[in-house]
Motif scaffolding. Structure first.
Motif, mmCIF file in Angstrom:
data_model
loop_
_atom_site.group_PDB
_atom_site.id
_atom_site.type_symbol
_atom_site.label_atom_id
_atom_site.label_comp_id
_atom_site.label_asym_id
_atom_site.label_seq_id
_atom_site.Cartn_x
_atom_site.Cartn_y
_atom_site.Cartn_z
ATOM 1 N N THR A 62 0.739 -1.078 0.090
ATOM 2 C CA THR A 62 0.048 0.064 0.070
ATOM 3 C C THR A 62 1.096 1.358 -0.116
ATOM 4 O O THR A 62 0.639 2.121 -0.654
ATOM 5 C CB THR A 62 -0.884 -0.071 1.382
ATOM 6 N N SER A 63 1.823 1.151 0.705
ATOM 7 C CA SER A 63 2.844 2.555 0.762
ATOM 8 C C SER A 63 3.437 2.706 -0.479
ATOM 9 O O SER A 63 3.617 3.658 -1.077
ATOM 10 C CB SER A 63 3.871 2.152 1.770
ATOM 11 N N LEU A 64 3.786 1.431 -1.093
ATOM 12 C CA LEU A 64 4.602 1.719 -2.434
ATOM 13 C C LEU A 64 3.777 2.085 -3.433
ATOM 14 O O LEU A 64 3.829 3.027 -4.234
ATOM 15 C CB LEU A 64 5.156 0.388 -2.685
ATOM 16 N N MET A 65 2.542 1.624 -3.398
ATOM 17 C CA MET A 65 1.610 2.202 -4.553
ATOM 18 C C MET A 65 1.100 3.440 -4.300
ATOM 19 O O MET A 65 0.945 4.273 -5.237
ATOM 20 C CB MET A 65 0.285 1.197 -4.140
ATOM 21 N N ALA A 66 0.983 4.103 -3.016
ATOM 22 C CA ALA A 66 0.963 5.519 -2.832
ATOM 23 C C ALA A 66 1.806 6.140 -3.323
ATOM 24 O O ALA A 66 1.782 7.426 -3.870
ATOM 25 C CB ALA A 66 0.559 5.785 -1.325
ATOM 26 N N ASP A 67 3.138 5.946 -3.232
ATOM 27 C CA ASP A 67 4.409 6.734 -3.621
ATOM 28 C C ASP A 67 4.499 6.535 -4.991
ATOM 29 O O ASP A 67 4.724 7.629 -6.046
ATOM 30 C CB ASP A 67 5.615 5.838 -3.009
ATOM 31 N N ILE A 68 4.006 5.372 -5.614
ATOM 32 C CA ILE A 68 4.116 5.269 -7.208
ATOM 33 C C ILE A 68 2.855 6.424 -7.770
ATOM 34 O O ILE A 68 3.173 6.845 -8.685
ATOM 35 C CB ILE A 68 3.783 3.826 -7.666
ATOM 36 N N ASP A 69 1.787 6.270 -7.157
ATOM 37 C CA ASP A 69 0.730 7.250 -7.567
ATOM 38 C C ASP A 69 1.220 8.751 -7.406
ATOM 39 O O ASP A 69 1.045 9.533 -8.449
ATOM 40 C CB ASP A 69 -0.436 7.443 -6.619
ATOM 41 N N ILE A 70 2.107 9.200 -6.317
ATOM 42 C CA ILE A 70 2.619 10.509 -6.188
ATOM 43 C C ILE A 70 3.756 10.623 -7.626
ATOM 44 O O ILE A 70 3.665 11.822 -8.031
ATOM 45 C CB ILE A 70 3.183 10.560 -4.847
ATOM 46 N N MET A 71 4.543 9.728 -7.581
ATOM 47 C CA MET A 71 5.462 9.861 -8.774
ATOM 48 C C MET A 71 4.903 10.007 -10.308
ATOM 49 O O MET A 71 5.311 10.883 -10.796
ATOM 50 C CB MET A 71 6.124 8.586 -8.742
ATOM 51 N N THR A 72 3.918 9.395 -10.434
ATOM 52 C CA THR A 72 3.185 9.422 -11.659
ATOM 53 C C THR A 72 2.513 10.957 -11.962
ATOM 54 O O THR A 72 2.080 11.224 -13.095
ATOM 55 C CB THR A 72 2.091 8.357 -11.866
ATOM 56 N N GLU A 73 2.313 11.575 -10.705
ATOM 57 C CA GLU A 73 1.805 12.843 -10.863
ATOM 58 C C GLU A 73 2.525 14.114 -10.946
ATOM 59 O O GLU A 73 2.430 15.179 -11.172
ATOM 60 C CB GLU A 73 0.750 12.828 -9.680
ATOM 61 N N LEU A 74 3.816 13.746 -11.130
ATOM 62 C CA LEU A 74 4.778 14.694 -11.112
ATOM 63 C C LEU A 74 4.958 15.168 -12.555
ATOM 64 O O LEU A 74 4.549 14.712 -13.348
ATOM 65 C CB LEU A 74 6.376 14.018 -10.662
ATOM 66 N N ASP A 75 5.242 16.634 -12.291
ATOM 67 C CA ASP A 75 5.357 17.159 -13.816
ATOM 68 C C ASP A 75 6.394 16.734 -14.885
ATOM 69 O O ASP A 75 6.169 16.664 -16.020
ATOM 70 C CB ASP A 75 5.666 18.750 -13.643
ATOM 71 N N PHE A 76 7.227 15.961 -14.272
ATOM 72 C CA PHE A 76 8.453 15.484 -14.917
ATOM 73 C C PHE A 76 8.907 14.323 -14.078
ATOM 74 O O PHE A 76 9.497 14.468 -13.228
ATOM 75 C CB PHE A 76 9.640 16.596 -15.205
ATOM 76 N N ILE A 77 8.636 12.951 -14.881
ATOM 77 C CA ILE A 77 9.294 11.975 -14.350
ATOM 78 C C ILE A 77 10.517 11.693 -15.030
ATOM 79 O O ILE A 77 10.744 11.552 -16.094
ATOM 80 C CB ILE A 77 8.268 10.750 -14.414
ATOM 81 N N THR A 78 11.579 11.533 -13.843
ATOM 82 C CA THR A 78 13.075 11.452 -14.530
ATOM 83 C C THR A 78 13.332 10.110 -14.689
ATOM 84 O O THR A 78 12.734 9.170 -14.300
ATOM 85 C CB THR A 78 14.037 12.091 -13.696
ATOM 86 N N GLU A 79 14.348 9.836 -15.333
ATOM 87 C CA GLU A 79 14.949 8.392 -15.374
ATOM 88 C C GLU A 79 15.144 7.829 -14.159
ATOM 89 O O GLU A 79 14.833 6.449 -13.771
ATOM 90 C CB GLU A 79 16.479 8.366 -16.161
ATOM 91 N N GLY A 80 15.631 8.641 -12.992
ATOM 92 C CA GLY A 80 16.104 8.057 -11.787
ATOM 93 C C GLY A 80 14.650 7.840 -11.126
ATOM 94 O O GLY A 80 14.727 6.797 -10.101
ATOM 95 N N HIS A 81 13.580 8.551 -11.163
ATOM 96 C CA HIS A 81 12.348 8.124 -10.707
ATOM 97 C C HIS A 81 11.874 6.929 -11.104
ATOM 98 O O HIS A 81 11.429 6.151 -10.122
ATOM 99 C CB HIS A 81 11.409 9.406 -11.005
ATOM 100 N N ALA A 82 11.761 6.739 -12.380
ATOM 101 C CA ALA A 82 11.304 5.437 -13.060
ATOM 102 C C ALA A 82 12.134 4.462 -12.478
ATOM 103 O O ALA A 82 11.649 3.343 -12.252
ATOM 104 C CB ALA A 82 11.276 5.612 -14.396
ATOM 105 N N GLY A 83 13.475 4.543 -12.339
ATOM 106 C CA GLY A 83 14.278 3.525 -12.091
ATOM 107 C C GLY A 83 14.035 3.100 -10.629
ATOM 108 O O GLY A 83 14.268 1.993 -10.267
ATOM 109 N N ILE A 84 13.887 4.258 -9.760
ATOM 110 C CA ILE A 84 13.736 3.892 -8.315
ATOM 111 C C ILE A 84 12.429 2.753 -8.186
ATOM 112 O O ILE A 84 12.346 1.938 -7.529
ATOM 113 C CB ILE A 84 13.544 4.952 -7.459
ATOM 114 N N ALA A 85 11.352 3.365 -8.955
ATOM 115 C CA ALA A 85 10.149 2.569 -9.030
ATOM 116 C C ALA A 85 10.280 1.329 -9.263
ATOM 117 O O ALA A 85 9.726 0.352 -8.744
ATOM 118 C CB ALA A 85 9.198 3.376 -9.865
#
Length: 159
Positions: A62-85
């Motif tokens: 649940t925690s990871l899913m909440a964080d993934i939701d937040i990440m996908t709402e960012l204006d710009f998803i970096t390679e680092g963001h996607a890689g951490i996900a």
């Protein structure tokens, strides 16, 4: 929605993860209802799910899913963001470990519940994200940074 090259793939991962969680929760509810001999109301099931130690292992997902939701709402998803996900999803759902969630999840996968197609679909989507090498602590810190970026982005839009 993000205009980055990683946005569409990140959203695919998000949707696949939500589908997997929905099926997992549905299967757990069916199991709970069968054990109790009646179909529990949604409010009862929610209370059991949130309050019972039996289901505490789901909190990490649940925690990871909440964080993934937040990440996908960012204006710009970096390679680092996607890689951490990717690293976090792989650690939680695909790695062979003795961590509580992973153990419980693997047992559920092999129990005959129809999660394998959704698991495989998620895995295929996750493999489309960039791969980064990261330590667990660094990944957790980056996930917290997603929240800070999201708050900053929201404040900027309000002003």
């Amino acid at each position: 929605m993000s205009k980055s090259p990683h946005a569409a793939k990140s959203l695919e991962v998000r949707h696949a993860l939500w589908g997997l969680q929905k099926e997992l929760l549905s299967s757990l509810k069916d199991q709970y209802d069968a054990e109790n001999g009646y179909e529990s109301a949604p409010t009862e099931w929610f209370q059991v799910l949130m309050g019972s130690e039996r289901y505490a292992w789901l909190r990490e997902l649940t925690s990871l899913m909440a964080d993934i939701d937040i990440m996908t709402e960012l204006d710009f998803i970096t390679e680092g963001h996607a890689g951490i996900a990717r690293a976090e999803i792989e650690r939680l759902l695909f790695a062979q470990s003795e961590e509580n969630f992973n153990k419980q999840y693997r047992n559920f996968l092999i129990s005959g519940v129809n999660l394998m197609p959704l698991h495989n679909q998620l895995k295929a989507h996750v493999q489309q994200l960039p791969q980064v090498k990261t330590e667990r602590e660094q990944s957790l810190a980056e996930r917290k940074n997603w929240h800070e970026e999201h708050r900053h982005q929201a404040r900027k839009k309000r002003n």
